[in-house]
Design a protein around this motif. Structure first.
Motif, short mmCIF file in Angstrom:
data_model
loop_
_atom_site.label_atom_id
_atom_site.label_comp_id
_atom_site.label_asym_id
_atom_site.label_seq_id
_atom_site.Cartn_x
_atom_site.Cartn_y
_atom_site.Cartn_z
N ILE A 159 -142.89 -26.21 14.90
CA ILE A 159 -141.86 -25.19 14.94
C ILE A 159 -140.51 -25.90 14.78
CG2 ILE A 159 -140.78 -23.34 16.27
CD1 ILE A 159 -143.46 -23.12 17.80
N PRO A 160 -139.92 -25.89 13.59
CA PRO A 160 -138.60 -26.50 13.41
C PRO A 160 -137.51 -25.58 13.95
CG PRO A 160 -139.38 -25.58 11.34
CD PRO A 160 -140.48 -25.36 12.33
N PHE A 161 -136.43 -26.21 14.46
CA PHE A 161 -135.32 -25.40 14.93
C PHE A 161 -134.00 -26.12 14.73
CE2 PHE A 161 -136.52 -27.76 18.74
CZ PHE A 161 -135.33 -28.04 19.40
N LEU A 162 -132.92 -25.35 14.82
CA LEU A 162 -131.57 -25.82 14.56
C LEU A 162 -130.71 -25.62 15.80
CD1 LEU A 162 -129.37 -26.65 12.40
CD2 LEU A 162 -129.13 -24.20 11.92
N THR A 163 -129.86 -26.60 16.10
CA THR A 163 -128.88 -26.46 17.18
C THR A 163 -127.49 -26.30 16.59
OG1 THR A 163 -128.96 -28.89 17.38
CG2 THR A 163 -130.22 -27.61 18.98
N SER A 164 -126.53 -25.93 17.44
CA SER A 164 -125.21 -25.55 16.96
C SER A 164 -124.44 -26.70 16.32
CB SER A 164 -124.38 -24.96 18.10
OG SER A 164 -124.23 -25.90 19.15
N ASP A 165 -124.85 -27.94 16.57
CA ASP A 165 -124.20 -29.09 15.95
C ASP A 165 -124.71 -29.39 14.55
OD1 ASP A 165 -126.71 -29.99 16.62
OD2 ASP A 165 -126.04 -31.54 18.02
N GLY A 166 -125.61 -28.55 14.04
CA GLY A 166 -126.14 -28.72 12.69
C GLY A 166 -127.33 -29.65 12.60
N ASP A 167 -127.84 -30.09 13.75
CA ASP A 167 -128.99 -31.01 13.75
C ASP A 167 -130.31 -30.23 13.73
OD1 ASP A 167 -127.37 -33.20 13.80
OD2 ASP A 167 -127.59 -33.59 15.96
N LEU A 168 -131.28 -30.81 13.07
CA LEU A 168 -132.63 -30.24 13.00
C LEU A 168 -133.54 -30.94 14.00
CD1 LEU A 168 -132.97 -29.99 9.13
CD2 LEU A 168 -132.74 -28.08 10.72
N HIS A 169 -134.44 -30.16 14.57
CA HIS A 169 -135.38 -30.64 15.57
C HIS A 169 -136.72 -29.95 15.32
CE1 HIS A 169 -131.79 -31.75 18.12
NE2 HIS A 169 -131.28 -30.72 17.46
N GLU A 170 -137.73 -30.39 16.04
CA GLU A 170 -138.98 -29.65 15.99
C GLU A 170 -139.72 -29.75 17.31
OE1 GLU A 170 -142.29 -30.65 13.52
OE2 GLU A 170 -142.37 -32.73 14.16
N LEU A 171 -140.46 -28.71 17.61
CA LEU A 171 -141.48 -28.72 18.64
C LEU A 171 -142.81 -28.83 17.92
CD1 LEU A 171 -140.19 -25.82 20.92
CD2 LEU A 171 -139.59 -28.25 20.99
N TRP A 172 -143.67 -29.69 18.41
CA TRP A 172 -144.98 -29.83 17.75
C TRP A 172 -146.07 -29.98 18.80
CZ3 TRP A 172 -147.84 -34.51 17.86
CH2 TRP A 172 -147.17 -35.61 18.38
N TRP A 173 -147.23 -29.49 18.44
CA TRP A 173 -148.36 -29.41 19.36
C TRP A 173 -149.56 -30.17 18.82
CZ3 TRP A 173 -153.38 -27.80 19.06
CH2 TRP A 173 -154.06 -27.57 20.26
N SER A 174 -150.11 -31.01 19.67
CA SER A 174 -151.38 -31.68 19.37
C SER A 174 -152.08 -31.91 20.70
CB SER A 174 -151.16 -32.99 18.63
OG SER A 174 -152.41 -33.61 18.33
N GLY A 175 -152.60 -30.84 21.28
CA GLY A 175 -153.19 -30.89 22.61
C GLY A 175 -152.18 -30.57 23.69
N GLY A 176 -150.91 -30.69 23.40
CA GLY A 176 -149.80 -30.35 24.28
C GLY A 176 -148.54 -30.30 23.44
N TRP A 177 -147.48 -29.69 23.98
CA TRP A 177 -146.23 -29.55 23.22
C TRP A 177 -145.34 -30.77 23.39
CZ3 TRP A 177 -145.36 -26.31 19.42
CH2 TRP A 177 -146.15 -25.16 19.33
N HIS A 178 -144.77 -31.22 22.27
CA HIS A 178 -143.89 -32.38 22.22
C HIS A 178 -142.60 -31.98 21.51
CE1 HIS A 178 -147.53 -34.80 23.14
NE2 HIS A 178 -148.12 -34.02 22.26
N TYR A 179 -141.59 -32.83 21.68
CA TYR A 179 -140.29 -32.60 21.05
C TYR A 179 -139.94 -33.79 20.16
CZ TYR A 179 -135.24 -33.02 20.57
OH TYR A 179 -133.99 -33.21 20.05
N ALA A 180 -139.32 -33.52 19.01
CA ALA A 180 -138.83 -34.57 18.12
C ALA A 180 -137.45 -34.20 17.60
CB ALA A 180 -139.80 -34.78 16.96
N ASP A 181 -136.53 -35.17 17.67
CA ASP A 181 -135.19 -35.02 17.11
C ASP A 181 -135.24 -35.54 15.68
OD1 ASP A 181 -132.54 -35.21 16.35
OD2 ASP A 181 -131.86 -36.06 18.24
N LEU A 182 -135.08 -34.63 14.72
CA LEU A 182 -135.18 -35.00 13.31
C LEU A 182 -133.84 -35.37 12.70
CD1 LEU A 182 -137.63 -32.22 12.04
CD2 LEU A 182 -138.14 -34.34 13.24
N SER A 183 -132.75 -35.31 13.49
CA SER A 183 -131.42 -35.45 12.93
C SER A 183 -131.18 -36.82 12.30
CB SER A 183 -130.35 -35.18 14.00
OG SER A 183 -130.45 -36.11 15.06
#
Length: 356
Positions: free
Chosen positions: A272-296
């Motif tokens: 699940i990719p998402f955007l924050t107000s500073d213009g940075d891209l991020h994602e939540l990803w699941w592989s047995g549990g939910w994780h976070y990644a900063d793609l900026s």
């Protein structure tokens, strides 16, 4: 060559599963355009190629029929439902006219194909906000789904999202209600209504368009959205509806302002990719549990205006997140982050010869 127009709306990506081509469609001015990949990126003005006589006002995500045809449904400036479709060349069709539909359309439309080969384009109708569809089984028909489901008229946003479950053959149309709940109309031979927020016990705090997707491996259904507290939430179904706060469970930062359509990688992971107000891209990803990644870090200074519908390529297993950029040399360009083991940046507008 004429300048390549840059997007003025949200881009939307999809893959043709038959030939492996990638397609990112967008609007610019009074036309629908696409950048498409078949070993390299190319540009097409689809409205011109199809000789479409009407300007788009709300474009749905493209989809591919099992017979290999491609379809891009859209609401026209005339409030009717239209499509551009491809069978080796691009064509135009007025679906409202073909189906003798009695209601005009609000917002953007949403199209999908059922496993039985029928095609469906759902939309919020004028003037009272009931949900309608035009659907095809060799010819186009129209139906009032709200009436068929005996559902209350309760569409806060003027856009709905439809999809077909590939396993059990059910069809689903999700939408946000005036009550702050997520609702759906769903079909198993007849249309029914369900309040998914109530069924899952989720709080009544929906603050964005709900975006559904299906995990083709385990058959679970997922509806993601941004809540009023800035958290990304999901309602998910595995025999019954449940609720989860994905921001909390993944440890992601609070403050999502836009999310892309969730998608499933061929390895079964969910993204699940998402955007924050500073213009940075991020994602939540699941592989047995939910994780976070900063793609900026992969954006190399090219901040995002908005995020498009991402996708995973079933053949080469790459992932793609299209977006409109605001960088010094990429302002307004259609760009993407793409993954082949690591996340990378690409300026797609520049790749086809557009921009400075």
């Amino acid at each position: 060559m004429a300048p390549i127009p840059v997007p003025d709306g949200q881009p939307s990506g999809y893959v043709h599963p038959g030939d492996g081509t990638q397609h990112v469609t967008y609007t610019a001015g009074d036309r629908i355009h696409e950048l498409w990949w078949s070993g390299l990126w190319q540009y097409s003005d689809l409205s011109a190629a199809a000789a479409a006589p009407i300007a788009p006002a709300g474009v749905g995500r493209g989809y591919v029929h099992p017979n290999g045809t491609q379809h891009i449904p859209f609401r026209g400036a005339d409030f009717l439902v239209h499509e551009l479709w491809w069978d080796g060349s691009w064509h135009y069709n007025n679906l409202s006219k073909a189906a003798n539909a009695q209601s005009g359309a609000e917002g953007a439309v949403s199209g999908y194909v059922h496993s039985d080969g029928t095609q469906h384009v759902v939309y919020v109708g004028q003037p009272n906000g009931e949900i309608h569809e035009v659907w095809w089984n060799g010819e186009w028909h129209q139906a009032n789904l709200t009436a068929q489901a005996s559902a209350p008229v309760n569409t806060r946003a003027k856009t709905v999202r439809g999809y077909a479950h590939p396993g059990d053959g059910t069809q689903h149309v999700t939408y946000q209600g005036f009550d702050g709940h997520i609702h759906e109309l769903w079909w198993d031979g007849a249309w029914h209504h369900a309040d998914l927020t109530a069924a899952s016990g989720a709080p009544s705090n929906v603050n964005s368009l709900p975006l559904p997707y299906v995990h083709p491996g385990d058959g679970t259904q997922h509806v993601t959205y941004i809540a009023t507290n800035g958290h990304i939430q999901e309602l998910w179904w595995a025999g019954g509806w449940s609720h989860a706060d994905l921001t909390a469970s993944s440890g992601a930062p609070v403050g999502a302002i836009d999310i892309g359509q969730g998608y499933v990688h061929p390895d079964g992971s969910q993204h699940i990719p998402f955007l924050t107000s500073d213009g940075d891209l991020h994602e939540l990803w699941w592989s047995g549990g939910w994780h976070y990644a900063d793609l900026s870090g992969a954006q190399v200074g090219n901040l995002a205006k908005n995020i498009g519908h991402g996708y995973a390529h079933p053949g080469d297993k790459t992932q793609h997140i299209p977006f409109r950029a605001t960088g010094q040399t990429t302002n307004g360009h259609l760009c993407e982050l793409w993954w082949n083991g690591t996340w990378r940046f690409a300026d797609l507008t520049q790749a086809v010869g557009g921009g400075p």
